[in-house]
Design a protein around this motif. Sequence first.
Motif, mmCIF file in Angstrom:
data_model
loop_
_atom_site.group_PDB
_atom_site.id
_atom_site.type_symbol
_atom_site.label_atom_id
_atom_site.label_comp_id
_atom_site.label_asym_id
_atom_site.label_seq_id
_atom_site.Cartn_x
_atom_site.Cartn_y
_atom_site.Cartn_z
ATOM 1 N N ALA A 18 47.143 96.099 -54.536
ATOM 2 C CA ALA A 18 48.335 96.118 -53.933
ATOM 3 C C ALA A 18 47.098 97.485 -53.251
ATOM 4 C CB ALA A 18 49.141 96.937 -53.491
ATOM 5 N N GLN A 19 46.269 98.055 -53.870
ATOM 6 C CA GLN A 19 45.280 99.500 -53.814
ATOM 7 C C GLN A 19 44.026 99.126 -52.560
ATOM 8 O OE1 GLN A 19 44.698 101.631 -57.315
ATOM 9 N NE2 GLN A 19 47.194 102.496 -56.725
ATOM 10 N N LYS A 20 44.133 97.792 -53.540
ATOM 11 C CA LYS A 20 42.516 97.016 -53.032
ATOM 12 C C LYS A 20 43.180 95.736 -51.912
ATOM 13 C CE LYS A 20 39.187 96.479 -57.299
ATOM 14 N NZ LYS A 20 38.588 96.562 -56.673
ATOM 15 N N GLY A 21 44.343 96.054 -51.157
ATOM 16 C CA GLY A 21 44.927 94.985 -50.278
ATOM 17 C C GLY A 21 45.163 94.478 -50.296
ATOM 18 N N ILE A 22 45.512 93.969 -51.618
ATOM 19 C CA ILE A 22 46.058 92.139 -52.129
ATOM 20 C C ILE A 22 47.553 92.481 -52.301
ATOM 21 C CG2 ILE A 22 45.724 90.881 -54.006
ATOM 22 C CD1 ILE A 22 42.792 91.247 -54.347
ATOM 23 N N VAL A 23 47.987 91.342 -51.317
ATOM 24 C CA VAL A 23 49.531 91.595 -50.887
ATOM 25 C C VAL A 23 50.284 90.422 -51.204
ATOM 26 C CG1 VAL A 23 49.949 94.240 -51.036
ATOM 27 C CG2 VAL A 23 49.956 92.927 -49.049
ATOM 28 N N LYS A 24 49.702 89.716 -50.266
ATOM 29 C CA LYS A 24 50.235 88.286 -49.952
ATOM 30 C C LYS A 24 49.869 87.542 -51.267
ATOM 31 C CE LYS A 24 49.054 89.280 -45.583
ATOM 32 N NZ LYS A 24 49.452 88.029 -44.324
ATOM 33 N N GLU A 25 50.510 86.947 -51.377
ATOM 34 C CA GLU A 25 51.318 85.295 -52.554
ATOM 35 C C GLU A 25 50.772 84.249 -52.105
ATOM 36 O OE1 GLU A 25 54.209 84.003 -56.135
ATOM 37 O OE2 GLU A 25 54.848 85.965 -54.778
ATOM 38 N N PHE A 26 50.248 83.368 -52.758
ATOM 39 C CA PHE A 26 50.146 81.898 -52.695
ATOM 40 C C PHE A 26 50.923 81.141 -53.260
ATOM 41 C CE2 PHE A 26 45.497 82.997 -52.284
ATOM 42 C CZ PHE A 26 44.923 82.334 -50.820
ATOM 43 N N SER A 27 51.794 80.345 -53.151
ATOM 44 C CA SER A 27 52.988 79.747 -53.607
ATOM 45 C C SER A 27 52.578 78.837 -52.608
ATOM 46 C CB SER A 27 54.222 80.571 -53.396
ATOM 47 O OG SER A 27 54.820 80.318 -51.892
ATOM 48 N N MET A 28 54.060 77.765 -53.605
ATOM 49 C CA MET A 28 54.300 76.222 -53.346
ATOM 50 C C MET A 28 55.677 75.974 -52.487
ATOM 51 S SD MET A 28 54.423 72.825 -55.838
ATOM 52 C CE MET A 28 52.230 72.362 -55.570
ATOM 53 N N ASN A 29 55.372 75.125 -51.434
ATOM 54 C CA ASN A 29 56.789 75.512 -50.801
ATOM 55 C C ASN A 29 57.588 73.722 -51.577
ATOM 56 O OD1 ASN A 29 55.396 73.436 -49.146
ATOM 57 N ND2 ASN A 29 55.439 74.297 -47.652
ATOM 58 N N ASN A 30 59.171 74.222 -51.217
ATOM 59 C CA ASN A 30 59.168 72.322 -51.247
ATOM 60 C C ASN A 30 58.633 71.233 -51.054
ATOM 61 O OD1 ASN A 30 60.114 72.871 -48.725
ATOM 62 N ND2 ASN A 30 62.256 73.225 -48.809
#
Length: 115
Positions: A18-30
């Motif tokens: 998060a300190q490096k700006g990485i807060v999003k997540e790649f995820s698989m939807n339904n």
Amino acid sequence: MEKPKPMLTMSQVMNKLAQKGIVKEFSMNNKGEVCLTDFEKNYQPSDLKILKSFRFEGDSNPADEAVLYVAEDKEGNKGMIIDSYGAESNYPGDRFDKFLRDIPVNESDEYNFQE
């Protein structure tokens, strides 16, 4: 002889990301589509590369085993992929595991965190 440094916890790694700006997540939807938080785009494994992987193992509970990947798409958007491993995977079946195995890996020293 130098004492080995203690491993970071998943929350410590996530805080450093998060300190490096990485807060999003790649995820698989339904529907079985992989997307990045707040983005409409669906990704194929060839659209991403893994920059770093972190494995976490619980001291007393095998169900606490997880892996966190730092991934980047071709446009430079970065995010995390978080998955339990072993019998307790976050996603049913092997579709997500196959997707992960097909992502190219290009490890970066930028994410070698110390406590």
